[in-house]
Design an enzyme around this catalytic site. Structure first.
Site, PDB file in Angstrom:
ATOM      1  N   HIS A 217       0.875  -1.283  -0.109  1.00 20.58           N
ATOM      2  CA  HIS A 217       0.104  -0.102   0.047  1.00 20.58           C
ATOM      3  C   HIS A 217       0.962   1.115  -0.203  1.00 20.58           C
ATOM      4  O   HIS A 217       0.566   2.180  -0.568  1.00 20.58           O
ATOM      5  CB  HIS A 217      -1.026  -0.043   1.224  1.00 20.58           C
ATOM      6  CG  HIS A 217      -0.283   0.102   2.653  1.00 20.58           C
ATOM      7  ND1 HIS A 217      -0.165  -1.217   3.394  1.00 20.58           N
ATOM      8  CD2 HIS A 217      -0.063   1.028   3.360  1.00 20.58           C
ATOM      9  CE1 HIS A 217       0.429  -0.710   4.368  1.00 20.58           C
ATOM     10  NE2 HIS A 217       0.449   0.488   4.330  1.00 20.58           N
ATOM     11  N   GLY A 334       3.064   4.808   9.927  1.00 24.65           N
ATOM     12  CA  GLY A 334       4.192   5.187   9.652  1.00 24.65           C
ATOM     13  C   GLY A 334       5.238   3.728  10.059  1.00 24.65           C
ATOM     14  O   GLY A 334       6.260   3.832   9.050  1.00 24.65           O
ATOM     15  N   SER A 336       4.238   1.055   8.486  1.00 26.86           N
ATOM     16  CA  SER A 336       4.127   0.149   7.543  1.00 26.86           C
ATOM     17  C   SER A 336       5.244  -0.295   6.598  1.00 26.86           C
ATOM     18  O   SER A 336       6.119   0.826   6.457  1.00 26.86           O
ATOM     19  CB  SER A 336       2.786   0.914   6.295  1.00 26.86           C
ATOM     20  OG  SER A 336       1.750   0.940   6.904  1.00 26.86           O
ATOM     21  N   SER A 352       1.922  -4.721   7.452  1.00 26.06           N
ATOM     22  CA  SER A 352       0.909  -4.359   6.715  1.00 26.06           C
ATOM     23  C   SER A 352      -0.216  -3.213   7.318  1.00 26.06           C
ATOM     24  O   SER A 352      -0.182  -2.361   6.863  1.00 26.06           O
ATOM     25  CB  SER A 352      -0.115  -5.604   6.179  1.00 26.06           C
ATOM     26  OG  SER A 352      -1.155  -5.346   5.446  1.00 26.06           O
TER      27      SER A 352
END
Length: 427
Positions: A217, A334, A336, A352
């Protein structure tokens, strides 16, 4: 980038303070299963490090397939527990000869997959997730705080319809969300502001060039990434998968001479050299590093997880991601894309999303690294010739350092309390 070798700090692209570590021992559960009582069995279960238990579980999955109904690591007894459903005596004996503990269960792997397909068809809605928990031999279905009213009733009815002993439904106080945010670590300027994520692992791309893995993402949100908030881009997204069958991106360094180190920076001058990729094992202790919250630890609690995130581009949409690892490790926006790894240098996952935070707790889901490496053709270690397990696209290998060391955890402060740990801060 104007220089040929990135500084360690920027190459690692991971920062933050060190949190206190210590995984609690996992006790053998008793729900929906019983210890196997095979007549005449004389093989004694082996004590194993978590990494060796993961290797053994992977070998058994390859050789026995759906005869196995999952496995998990018993941290207290330091044993691999293997579930079998409907297996004959010869199969049970084969498993026991490997040194694993055999446990007979009611739900087969195929039955749990079928139940998950039913959930996907009837209960896909933002704020829900489900994963296989081999310790209870059930699917664990979770609804976040946004699932209320008719949506909650629909989910509860679907779970009940799966039949008794198939799934457990629970509520989460938080909200399932992906964890990209504005701030510092790896940055990209987009319309409306700055996106921040965390680098996962440095790798070598299939064409031999240097690259890194992060969340899918993040790669969907922005194409070019920098190692400082005001800096020029130093890497460009080559491939991003999100939503669907994963949440991972391959991001290539723009300078082909970049040689970023194959390690995780855990803060305060400490690093963990990454030597291999390995599959997650339920019950295994893991560490997670992120640019927002630093270093945190916990356990793997489920595999093959499906998470239904509220879409960030469609107010009424759902971004469904499958094949994730479920854990009780905390994370915040942050974090991720940050690495999930073991104390002795095994690359396990990429952050994730999840619910909660590092104050109230919650659960976090991770993209398996082995899946991302296979899909992208990358190998662990950035820079030509700087790879781990070059003959294996996942970077997995069996020649572990200290293979005879029976340690089960790590010592992040370098006190020497756990012999041979790579969480010692040596560079």
């Amino acid at each position: 980038m104007s220089h040929k070798r990135m500084p360690r700090r920027k190459a690692a692209l991971a920062a933050g303070g060190v949190a206190a570590l210590g995984a609690a021992a996992l006790l053998l559960p008793h729900a929906n299963a019983s210890q196997d009582g095979v007549a005449g069995a004389t093989v004694t279960a082996r004590t194993l490090r978590a990494a060796d238990a993961s290797d053994l579980a992977a070998r058994l999955r390859r050789t026995l397939g759906d005869t196995l109904a999952g496995s998990y690591y018993d941290g207290g007894g330091r044993r691999l527990v293997v579930n079998v459903a409907g297996a004959d005596e010869d199969t049970v004996a084969r498993v026991r000869r490997t040194g694993a503990v055999v446990r007979r269960v009611d739900n087969s792997a195929a039955e749990l997959r079928s139940a998950a397909r039913t959930l996907r068809t009837r209960a896909t809605m933002a704020g829900t997730a489900w994963a296989v928990d081999p310790r209870t031999d059930r699917l664990v279905v979770t609804a976040d705080s946004t699932v209320t009213g008719a949506r909650w009733d629909r989910l509860r009815s679907t779970v009940r319809g799966l039949g008794p002993g198939t799934a457990t439904l629970k509520k989460s106080a938080g909200t399932f969300k992906t964890l990209a945010s504005g701030g510092d670590a790896v940055f990209s300027r987009v319309q409306g502001g700055t996106v921040r994520c965390s680098l996962g692992f440095n790798v070598t791309a299939a064409d031999g060039g240097p690259a890194f893995l992060t969340a899918g993402h993040c790669g969907v949100a922005a194409k070019e990434w920098s190692d400082s908030q005001a800096g020029q881009p130093v890497a460009t997204v080559d491939r991003a998968t999100f939503p669907g069958g994963g949440d991972f991106s391959l991001v290539k360094y723009d300078d082909p001479a970049t040689r970023a180190p194959g390690e995780v920076d855990t803060g305060d001058g400490r690093t963990v050299p990454i030597t291999r990729a390995e599959d997650a094992t339920v019950g295994g202790s893991v560490f997670r590093m992120g640019s927002t919250t630093g270093l945190h630890d916990g356990q793997v609690t489920g595999l093959d997880a499906t998470v239904n995130f509220q879409s960030e581009t469609d107010p009424g949409g759902v971004d469904t991601v499958t094949g994730l690892i479920r854990t009780d490790v905390c994370a915040e926006p942050g974090d991720s894309g940050g690495p999930l790894f073991t104390a002795d240098g095994g690359a396990v996952g990429l952050t994730s999303g999840g619910s909660g935070d590092c104050t109230s707790g919650g659960e976090t889901f991770f993209q398996p690294v082995t899946t991302a490496l296979r899909a992208t053709g990358a190998t662990l270690g950035a820079g030509a010739g700087d790879t781990a397990g070059a003959d294996d696209p996942t970077g997995a290998r069996d020649d572990r350092a200290g293979a005879g060391d029976d340690r089960a955890g790590g010592d992040p402060y370098g006190t020497g309390a756990v012999g041979g740990s790579s969480l010692t801060g040596t560079r």
